[in-house]
Design a protein around this motif. Structure first.
Motif, short mmCIF file in Angstrom:
data_model
loop_
_atom_site.label_atom_id
_atom_site.label_comp_id
_atom_site.label_asym_id
_atom_site.label_seq_id
_atom_site.Cartn_x
_atom_site.Cartn_y
_atom_site.Cartn_z
N TYR A 171 0.87 -1.18 0.00
CA TYR A 171 0.00 0.00 0.00
C TYR A 171 0.90 1.22 0.00
CZ TYR A 171 -3.99 2.89 1.30
OH TYR A 171 -5.00 3.82 1.31
N GLY A 172 0.75 2.08 -1.00
CA GLY A 172 1.62 3.25 -1.10
C GLY A 172 1.27 4.29 -0.06
N ALA A 173 2.04 4.30 1.04
CA ALA A 173 1.72 5.23 2.13
C ALA A 173 1.73 6.67 1.63
CB ALA A 173 2.71 5.04 3.27
N GLY A 174 2.53 6.95 0.60
CA GLY A 174 2.62 8.31 0.09
C GLY A 174 1.35 8.79 -0.61
N GLY A 175 0.54 7.89 -1.11
CA GLY A 175 -0.74 8.31 -1.66
C GLY A 175 -0.96 7.97 -3.12
N SER A 176 0.07 8.15 -3.97
CA SER A 176 -0.18 8.10 -5.42
C SER A 176 -0.68 6.75 -5.91
CB SER A 176 1.08 8.51 -6.17
OG SER A 176 2.12 7.63 -5.85
N THR A 177 -0.25 5.66 -5.29
CA THR A 177 -0.63 4.34 -5.83
C THR A 177 -1.71 3.66 -4.98
OG1 THR A 177 1.13 3.25 -4.60
CG2 THR A 177 1.66 3.94 -6.84
N ARG A 178 -2.24 4.40 -3.98
CA ARG A 178 -3.18 3.76 -3.04
C ARG A 178 -4.36 3.08 -3.71
NH1 ARG A 178 -3.79 8.26 1.73
NH2 ARG A 178 -1.98 7.61 2.93
N LYS A 179 -4.99 3.79 -4.66
CA LYS A 179 -6.22 3.19 -5.22
C LYS A 179 -5.90 1.98 -6.09
CE LYS A 179 -7.22 6.44 -9.04
NZ LYS A 179 -6.26 7.55 -8.89
N PHE A 180 -4.69 1.99 -6.68
CA PHE A 180 -4.32 0.82 -7.50
C PHE A 180 -3.98 -0.38 -6.63
CE2 PHE A 180 -3.02 4.52 -10.24
CZ PHE A 180 -4.22 4.52 -10.93
N VAL A 194 -0.73 5.83 8.10
CA VAL A 194 -0.15 7.17 7.96
C VAL A 194 -0.98 8.03 7.01
CG1 VAL A 194 1.46 6.52 6.13
CG2 VAL A 194 2.03 8.37 7.60
N GLY A 195 -1.31 9.25 7.46
CA GLY A 195 -2.03 10.19 6.60
C GLY A 195 -3.51 9.91 6.43
N HIS A 196 -4.04 8.87 7.05
CA HIS A 196 -5.46 8.53 6.91
C HIS A 196 -6.23 8.85 8.20
CE1 HIS A 196 -6.09 6.58 3.11
NE2 HIS A 196 -5.24 5.60 3.31
N ASN A 228 -7.35 -11.24 4.65
CA ASN A 228 -6.12 -10.99 5.41
C ASN A 228 -5.56 -9.60 5.13
OD1 ASN A 228 -5.45 -13.80 6.57
ND2 ASN A 228 -5.94 -14.20 4.42
N ILE A 229 -5.07 -8.99 6.22
CA ILE A 229 -4.47 -7.66 6.10
C ILE A 229 -3.18 -7.64 6.91
CG2 ILE A 229 -4.73 -5.25 6.89
CD1 ILE A 229 -7.61 -5.36 6.13
N ILE A 230 -2.14 -7.00 6.36
CA ILE A 230 -0.99 -6.68 7.21
C ILE A 230 -1.12 -5.19 7.51
CG2 ILE A 230 0.60 -6.49 5.20
CD1 ILE A 230 2.86 -7.37 7.21
N ALA A 231 -1.23 -4.88 8.81
CA ALA A 231 -1.54 -3.51 9.25
C ALA A 231 -0.25 -2.82 9.68
CB ALA A 231 -2.53 -3.56 10.40
N LEU A 232 0.01 -1.68 9.03
CA LEU A 232 1.30 -0.99 9.20
C LEU A 232 1.10 0.49 9.48
CD1 LEU A 232 2.07 -2.60 5.91
CD2 LEU A 232 3.65 -3.07 7.78
N ARG A 233 2.17 1.11 9.97
CA ARG A 233 2.12 2.57 10.08
C ARG A 233 2.39 3.20 8.73
NH1 ARG A 233 6.92 5.96 12.57
NH2 ARG A 233 7.67 5.47 10.48
N GLY A 234 3.46 2.73 8.05
CA GLY A 234 3.85 3.33 6.76
C GLY A 234 4.83 4.45 6.97
N ASP A 235 5.42 4.87 5.88
CA ASP A 235 6.37 5.99 5.87
C ASP A 235 5.94 6.95 4.78
OD1 ASP A 235 8.33 5.04 7.72
OD2 ASP A 235 8.93 3.58 6.20
N LEU A 236 6.11 8.24 5.02
CA LEU A 236 5.88 9.18 3.93
C LEU A 236 7.15 9.28 3.10
CD1 LEU A 236 3.97 12.06 5.73
CD2 LEU A 236 3.06 10.44 4.08
N PRO A 237 7.01 9.45 1.78
CA PRO A 237 8.21 9.64 0.97
C PRO A 237 8.99 10.85 1.48
CG PRO A 237 6.27 9.41 -0.42
CD PRO A 237 5.79 9.50 0.99
N THR A 238 10.32 10.81 1.35
CA THR A 238 11.15 11.88 1.93
C THR A 238 10.83 13.26 1.35
OG1 THR A 238 12.80 11.03 0.42
CG2 THR A 238 13.18 10.61 2.74
N GLN A 276 7.88 14.43 0.79
CA GLN A 276 6.57 14.92 1.23
C GLN A 276 6.68 15.64 2.57
OE1 GLN A 276 2.97 12.81 1.21
NE2 GLN A 276 3.26 11.93 -0.81
N THR A 277 6.01 16.77 2.68
CA THR A 277 6.10 17.54 3.91
C THR A 277 4.87 17.34 4.80
OG1 THR A 277 5.20 19.37 2.65
CG2 THR A 277 7.59 19.39 3.00
N LYS A 278 3.93 16.50 4.33
CA LYS A 278 2.72 16.23 5.13
C LYS A 278 3.12 15.61 6.46
CE LYS A 278 0.09 13.97 2.00
NZ LYS A 278 -0.94 13.05 1.63
#
Ligand code: FAD
Length: 291
Positions: free
Chosen positions: A48-57, A80-82, A101-111, A113-115
């Motif tokens: 899951y793209g924590a940064g956002g761009s690929t989330r829906k895919f 992260v960010g949700h 099944n889900i693997i539940a993570l915090r995620g990282d923002l891409p370097t 991104q300032t969010k």
């Protein structure tokens, strides 16, 4: 079927893929998934793209893989960010697409991104997300763990105790970050068992694809490159084909050592490139009939 129930019956082989940047790329990733079906994975997973761009895919690929192939699919989900509301909407969609099944993570923002890492009405840590999913849904739940400690952790002991919290909050199994020295994994498992973590711990393996790639990945996730591997990386610094062949040999030995030690399964970070993983599994089949 939930992954913890699969693990109760057998040792698993699993493959991790990432979503494309464009909807048109879904087909290409599905082809990669298909090409590895010959190895009968017990489950595959989609990051899951924590940064956002690929989330829906991510969701689209997860549900299409589940619909197209006779294989269990684990969705990665990062908090992260949700907001909690957004996470619930995703969880409900996954549930209605028969994802178990889900693997539940915090995620990282891409370097770049300032969010902020966390949002109002969101979760700070993976353990919070795990708690939420465990209380409101019936997914099989995985969590990440770090044989060498998470790079932001105050200390290794803090980190492994937070891993324990993830299990106490409902994680049914753990999958490790990549590592290149099996002793780091074995030490981690011993410590985890010593502090009362009893769930299956599946080692994550990333075959070297090029010297540059592995230096970048290990730098980002804080994994150590052992001296024997470092010598090989230097040798193949400007030779990606040579590095990939070396990576297959290295990972074959690594997986053989892990398998012989009795691990619950092996999770391959495929990175949407099936060649190395195919070679490794062919090597192991030929040599020791691993599967
Ligand atoms: C198997 C696997 C799959 C992954 N898949 C994805 C993916 O699909 N998408 C993606 O973006 N990233 C993914 N990642 C990377 C992961 O998101 C990053 O490593 C991230 O930095 C941490 O995620 P986490 O779930 O371990 O976070 P957490 O468990 O929240 O830990 C993050 C940091 O906070 C500390 N911590 C944890 N709980 C607490 C607490 N309660 N109080 C204080 N400190 C705490 C930990 O020690 C650690 O340093 C994956 C990693 C692994 C190993």
């Amino acid at each position: 079927m939930k992954i913890q129930d699969i693990l109760a019956e057998t040792r698993t082989i699993s493959f991790e893929f990432f979503p494309p940047r464009e909807s048109t790329g879904i087909h290409t990733v599905l082809e990669k998934i298909e090409s590895l079906q010959v190895y009968s994975p017990n489950f595959i997973s989609v990051t899951y793209g924590a940064g956002g761009s690929t989330r829906k895919f991510s969701e689209e690929l997860t549900t299409k893989a589940k619909a197209h192939y006779d294989v269990e699919v684990m969705a990665h989900l990062t908090c992260v960010g949700h907001t909690v509301k957004e996470l619930d909407e995703i969880l409900e969609r996954l549930e209605s697409s028969a994802i178990e099944n889900i693997i539940a993570l915090r995620g990282d923002l891409p370097t770049n991104q300032t969010k902020k890492l966390t949002v109002e009405n969101g979760f700070v840590h993976a353990s919070d997300l795990i708690n939420h999913i465990n209380k409101g849904y019936s997914f099989g739940l995985g969590a990440a763990c770090y044989p060498e400690g998470h790079p932001e952790a105050v200390s290794f002991d803090h980190d492994i105790n937070y891993t324990k919290l993830k299990v106490e909050n409902g994680a049914d199994f753990l999958i490790t970050q990549l590592f290149y020295d099996n002793d780091d994994f074995f030490r981690f498992v011993d410590k985890a068992r010593a502090i009362g973590i009893q769930v299956p711990i599946i080692p994550g393996v990333l075959p070297v694809l090029s010297s540059n790639q592995i230096r970048k990945f290990t730098r980002l996730c804080g994994a150590r490159i052992p001296s024997d591997l470092e010598m090989q990386l230097v040798k193949y610094e400007n030779d990606d084909e040579g590095a990939r062949a070396m990576g297959v040999e290295y990972a074959t030995c690594q997986v053989q050592g892990l398998w012989d030690s009795g691990v619950s399964g092996i999770h391959f970070y495929v990175l949407n490139r099936s060649y190395s993983v195919s070679k490794i599994l062919d090597n192991l089949r030929l040599e020791r009939s691993l599967l």
